[in-house]
Design a protein around this motif. Sequence first.
Motif, PDB file in Angstrom:
ATOM      1  N   SER A  26      19.246  54.811   2.444  1.00 22.92           N
ATOM      2  CA  SER A  26      18.049  53.981   2.469  1.00 22.92           C
ATOM      3  C   SER A  26      17.491  53.812   1.054  1.00 22.92           C
ATOM      4  O   SER A  26      17.098  52.709   0.653  1.00 22.92           O
ATOM      5  CB  SER A  26      16.999  54.607   3.385  1.00 22.92           C
ATOM      6  OG  SER A  26      15.821  53.844   3.398  1.00 22.92           O
ATOM      7  N   PHE A  27      17.458  54.896   0.303  1.00 23.38           N
ATOM      8  CA  PHE A  27      17.028  54.848  -1.098  1.00 23.38           C
ATOM      9  C   PHE A  27      17.904  53.883  -1.893  1.00 23.38           C
ATOM     10  O   PHE A  27      17.416  53.048  -2.670  1.00 23.38           O
ATOM     11  CB  PHE A  27      17.094  56.259  -1.685  1.00 23.38           C
ATOM     12  CG  PHE A  27      16.968  56.323  -3.183  1.00 23.38           C
ATOM     13  CD1 PHE A  27      15.734  56.283  -3.795  1.00 23.38           C
ATOM     14  CD2 PHE A  27      18.101  56.447  -3.987  1.00 23.38           C
ATOM     15  CE1 PHE A  27      15.621  56.350  -5.184  1.00 23.38           C
ATOM     16  CE2 PHE A  27      18.005  56.524  -5.367  1.00 23.38           C
ATOM     17  CZ  PHE A  27      16.763  56.470  -5.959  1.00 23.38           C
ATOM     18  N   ASN A  28      19.213  53.967  -1.691  1.00 26.77           N
ATOM     19  CA  ASN A  28      20.143  53.093  -2.413  1.00 26.77           C
ATOM     20  C   ASN A  28      19.934  51.626  -2.040  1.00 26.77           C
ATOM     21  O   ASN A  28      20.034  50.738  -2.901  1.00 26.77           O
ATOM     22  CB  ASN A  28      21.586  53.504  -2.126  1.00 26.77           C
ATOM     23  CG  ASN A  28      22.032  54.682  -2.967  1.00 26.77           C
ATOM     24  OD1 ASN A  28      21.620  54.826  -4.111  1.00 26.77           O
ATOM     25  ND2 ASN A  28      22.878  55.528  -2.400  1.00 26.77           N
ATOM     26  N   ARG A  29      19.657  51.361  -0.780  1.00 31.64           N
ATOM     27  CA  ARG A  29      19.425  49.978  -0.363  1.00 31.64           C
ATOM     28  C   ARG A  29      18.205  49.394  -1.076  1.00 31.64           C
ATOM     29  O   ARG A  29      18.233  48.250  -1.545  1.00 31.64           O
ATOM     30  CB  ARG A  29      19.248  49.888   1.159  1.00 31.64           C
ATOM     31  CG  ARG A  29      20.546  50.030   1.944  1.00 31.64           C
ATOM     32  CD  ARG A  29      20.364  49.626   3.400  1.00 31.64           C
ATOM     33  NE  ARG A  29      19.461  50.509   4.114  1.00 31.64           N
ATOM     34  CZ  ARG A  29      19.845  51.623   4.743  1.00 31.64           C
ATOM     35  NH1 ARG A  29      21.104  52.009   4.716  1.00 31.64           N
ATOM     36  NH2 ARG A  29      18.956  52.365   5.393  1.00 31.64           N
ATOM     37  N   LEU A  30      17.146  50.196  -1.164  1.00 32.98           N
ATOM     38  CA  LEU A  30      15.943  49.711  -1.832  1.00 32.98           C
ATOM     39  C   LEU A  30      16.180  49.550  -3.335  1.00 32.98           C
ATOM     40  O   LEU A  30      15.711  48.575  -3.944  1.00 32.98           O
ATOM     41  CB  LEU A  30      14.779  50.672  -1.570  1.00 32.98           C
ATOM     42  CG  LEU A  30      13.417  50.275  -2.166  1.00 32.98           C
ATOM     43  CD1 LEU A  30      13.021  48.859  -1.727  1.00 32.98           C
ATOM     44  CD2 LEU A  30      12.350  51.285  -1.779  1.00 32.98           C
ATOM     45  N   ALA A  31      16.908  50.480  -3.941  1.00 31.31           N
ATOM     46  CA  ALA A  31      17.224  50.374  -5.371  1.00 31.31           C
ATOM     47  C   ALA A  31      18.087  49.149  -5.645  1.00 31.31           C
ATOM     48  O   ALA A  31      17.920  48.468  -6.666  1.00 31.31           O
ATOM     49  CB  ALA A  31      17.918  51.641  -5.849  1.00 31.31           C
ATOM     50  N   GLU A  32      19.004  48.865  -4.729  1.00 30.74           N
ATOM     51  CA  GLU A  32      19.864  47.683  -4.872  1.00 30.74           C
ATOM     52  C   GLU A  32      19.037  46.406  -4.794  1.00 30.74           C
ATOM     53  O   GLU A  32      19.204  45.483  -5.607  1.00 30.74           O
ATOM     54  CB  GLU A  32      20.917  47.701  -3.764  1.00 30.74           C
ATOM     55  CG  GLU A  32      21.980  46.623  -3.888  1.00 30.74           C
ATOM     56  CD  GLU A  32      23.115  47.022  -4.803  1.00 30.74           C
ATOM     57  OE1 GLU A  32      23.426  46.193  -5.682  1.00 30.74           O
ATOM     58  OE2 GLU A  32      23.688  48.108  -4.650  1.00 30.74           O
ATOM     59  N   GLN A  33      18.113  46.364  -3.837  1.00 31.82           N
ATOM     60  CA  GLN A  33      17.273  45.173  -3.679  1.00 31.82           C
ATOM     61  C   GLN A  33      16.332  44.981  -4.860  1.00 31.82           C
ATOM     62  O   GLN A  33      16.061  43.849  -5.275  1.00 31.82           O
ATOM     63  CB  GLN A  33      16.454  45.291  -2.388  1.00 31.82           C
ATOM     64  CG  GLN A  33      17.277  45.267  -1.114  1.00 31.82           C
ATOM     65  CD  GLN A  33      16.501  45.736   0.100  1.00 31.82           C
ATOM     66  OE1 GLN A  33      15.278  45.927   0.029  1.00 31.82           O
ATOM     67  NE2 GLN A  33      17.184  45.934   1.217  1.00 31.82           N
ATOM     68  N   THR A  34      15.825  46.092  -5.408  1.00 33.21           N
ATOM     69  CA  THR A  34      14.804  46.020  -6.451  1.00 33.21           C
ATOM     70  C   THR A  34      15.395  45.855  -7.837  1.00 33.21           C
ATOM     71  O   THR A  34      14.928  45.040  -8.640  1.00 33.21           O
ATOM     72  CB  THR A  34      13.923  47.281  -6.411  1.00 33.21           C
ATOM     73  OG1 THR A  34      13.429  47.481  -5.089  1.00 33.21           O
ATOM     74  CG2 THR A  34      12.746  47.149  -7.369  1.00 33.21           C
ATOM     75  N   PHE A  35      16.427  46.645  -8.148  1.00 32.51           N
ATOM     76  CA  PHE A  35      16.961  46.695  -9.506  1.00 32.51           C
ATOM     77  C   PHE A  35      18.442  46.317  -9.618  1.00 32.51           C
ATOM     78  O   PHE A  35      18.975  46.270 -10.726  1.00 32.51           O
ATOM     79  CB  PHE A  35      16.796  48.112 -10.084  1.00 32.51           C
ATOM     80  CG  PHE A  35      15.384  48.605 -10.119  1.00 32.51           C
ATOM     81  CD1 PHE A  35      14.439  48.036 -10.962  1.00 32.51           C
ATOM     82  CD2 PHE A  35      14.980  49.653  -9.290  1.00 32.51           C
ATOM     83  CE1 PHE A  35      13.136  48.492 -10.982  1.00 32.51           C
ATOM     84  CE2 PHE A  35      13.678  50.125  -9.308  1.00 32.51           C
ATOM     85  CZ  PHE A  35      12.753  49.537 -10.157  1.00 32.51           C
ATOM     86  N   GLY A  36      19.096  46.099  -8.473  1.00 31.36           N
ATOM     87  CA  GLY A  36      20.533  45.879  -8.533  1.00 31.36           C
ATOM     88  C   GLY A  36      21.303  47.142  -8.846  1.00 31.36           C
ATOM     89  O   GLY A  36      22.441  47.084  -9.330  1.00 31.36           O
ATOM     90  N   LEU A  37      20.703  48.298  -8.574  1.00 32.72           N
ATOM     91  CA  LEU A  37      21.330  49.589  -8.845  1.00 32.72           C
ATOM     92  C   LEU A  37      21.700  50.288  -7.546  1.00 32.72           C
ATOM     93  O   LEU A  37      20.998  50.157  -6.538  1.00 32.72           O
ATOM     94  CB  LEU A  37      20.379  50.507  -9.626  1.00 32.72           C
ATOM     95  CG  LEU A  37      20.131  50.180 -11.097  1.00 32.72           C
ATOM     96  CD1 LEU A  37      19.052  51.111 -11.644  1.00 32.72           C
ATOM     97  CD2 LEU A  37      21.403  50.324 -11.914  1.00 32.72           C
ATOM     98  N   ASN A  38      22.779  51.046  -7.603  1.00 27.43           N
ATOM     99  CA  ASN A  38      23.162  51.879  -6.475  1.00 27.43           C
ATOM    100  C   ASN A  38      23.662  53.214  -7.022  1.00 27.43           C
ATOM    101  O   ASN A  38      24.500  53.234  -7.920  1.00 27.43           O
ATOM    102  CB  ASN A  38      24.264  51.192  -5.651  1.00 27.43           C
ATOM    103  CG  ASN A  38      24.482  51.860  -4.310  1.00 27.43           C
ATOM    104  OD1 ASN A  38      24.788  53.049  -4.239  1.00 27.43           O
ATOM    105  ND2 ASN A  38      24.347  51.093  -3.238  1.00 27.43           N
ATOM    106  N   PHE A  39      23.130  54.314  -6.505  1.00 26.62           N
ATOM    107  CA  PHE A  39      23.423  55.636  -7.030  1.00 26.62           C
ATOM    108  C   PHE A  39      24.525  56.357  -6.249  1.00 26.62           C
ATOM    109  O   PHE A  39      24.772  57.532  -6.504  1.00 26.62           O
ATOM    110  CB  PHE A  39      22.148  56.491  -7.030  1.00 26.62           C
ATOM    111  CG  PHE A  39      21.064  55.967  -7.936  1.00 26.62           C
ATOM    112  CD1 PHE A  39      20.895  56.485  -9.209  1.00 26.62           C
ATOM    113  CD2 PHE A  39      20.223  54.944  -7.521  1.00 26.62           C
ATOM    114  CE1 PHE A  39      19.899  56.004 -10.048  1.00 26.62           C
ATOM    115  CE2 PHE A  39      19.233  54.445  -8.352  1.00 26.62           C
ATOM    116  CZ  PHE A  39      19.075  54.982  -9.626  1.00 26.62           C
TER     117      PHE A  39
END
Length: 295
Positions: free
Chosen positions: A17-30
Motif C-alpha cells: 500500500s505504501f509503494n502504491r501511494l509512493a508510485e502515484q505521488t512520486f513515481g517511486l517504488n521501494f
Amino acid sequence: MYELIKDYKDNTSLRHSFNRLAEQTFGLNFEYWYETGYWRDKYIPYSMVWKGEVVANVSVNRTDFVWNGQRKYFIQLGTVMTVEAHRNKGLIRRIMEEIGQDYGIGKESAIYPTDGWYLFANDHVLDFYPKFGFVPAKEYQYEKDVVVTGPATIIHVPMHRPKDWAVLEQALAESKPVGAFEMVDDCDLIFFYVTQFMKDIVYYEPQTGAYVVADLEDGTLTLHQVIAKGQPDLDGIIEAFGAQVKHVVLAFTPTDTAGYERVLWKEEDCTLFVQGSGLQEFEQSYLRFPTLSHA
C-alpha cells in the motif's frame, strides 16, 4: 478511524500500500530495494492507515555524518505524501508530532536523540515546512575546468549482480570519509541508488583502489561518491577518466577545496530545509548534502 503505524516494512500488505501511494505521488517504488535486502532499519515509514490502506506518510531516514572530524546524528524526512481525499485533516501534523517524540532534537527522552533534521521539499510546498520549525538553507557546489591528456584507465564495474554488490559493500565497510561532510555507515541508502538508478555508473580506479560513482556527459564529469580506504587523490581519479573530461563537478564537499570554484547550487524544484543546532552552521560552512544521502 485513522491509525498511526510505523516501521512496518515486513508487513506485505502495508508495504505494498505504501509503494502504491509512493508510485502515484512520486513515481517511486521501494519494493526492489526491499527484495535486495538493502531496505534495512534506517528508513522507517510513519503512516496514517485508513481501512488497511496507507493514506498519509512521512518517512524517517537516520543518517549519520562526519563533519569536521565529529560524528553527527541527523534525521532526514522524506516521502511526504497524502491521498488527495484525506488532505487537510491534520494527518501530516500528527505524524510529525510522533516523529518528534521518537527522534527529538537533543531530547534525552527520545529513542534516538538527534543533532538536527533536514528534508528536501518541492518548491510548491515551501510555506508548509516552516510551520514545523524548518528554515531553508543554501547548498554549495565545487567545480573546476581540467585538462586531461592521458588515456582513460578507470574500470567500469556495473552493479548488476549480488556478487557485485557484495564487493562494493565490503569496500564501503572498509572505507574512510573522503569529503568534509560525508554520510557514514549507511550502505542501505547508497545501495538504493547503486542497485537501481546508478547501477551503470560505478567504476573502479586501480591506482588508488577506490570505487567511484560518477556521470560523464558532454565533457563534464560529476563525481557523486568516492569510496576509498584512505584519502584518495581526487585529481588522480579525475585523470583516470581520460582526455574526454573537460570539467569536473563534485556532488559532495571536498576536504581540500583548493583549485575549485564554489558556486551556489540548487536542484530544480527542490529546496533544502533544516532544523536544529547541529545544522546551524551548515550554510555558513558552504556545504552540500552528497547525492547519495538523499532519501
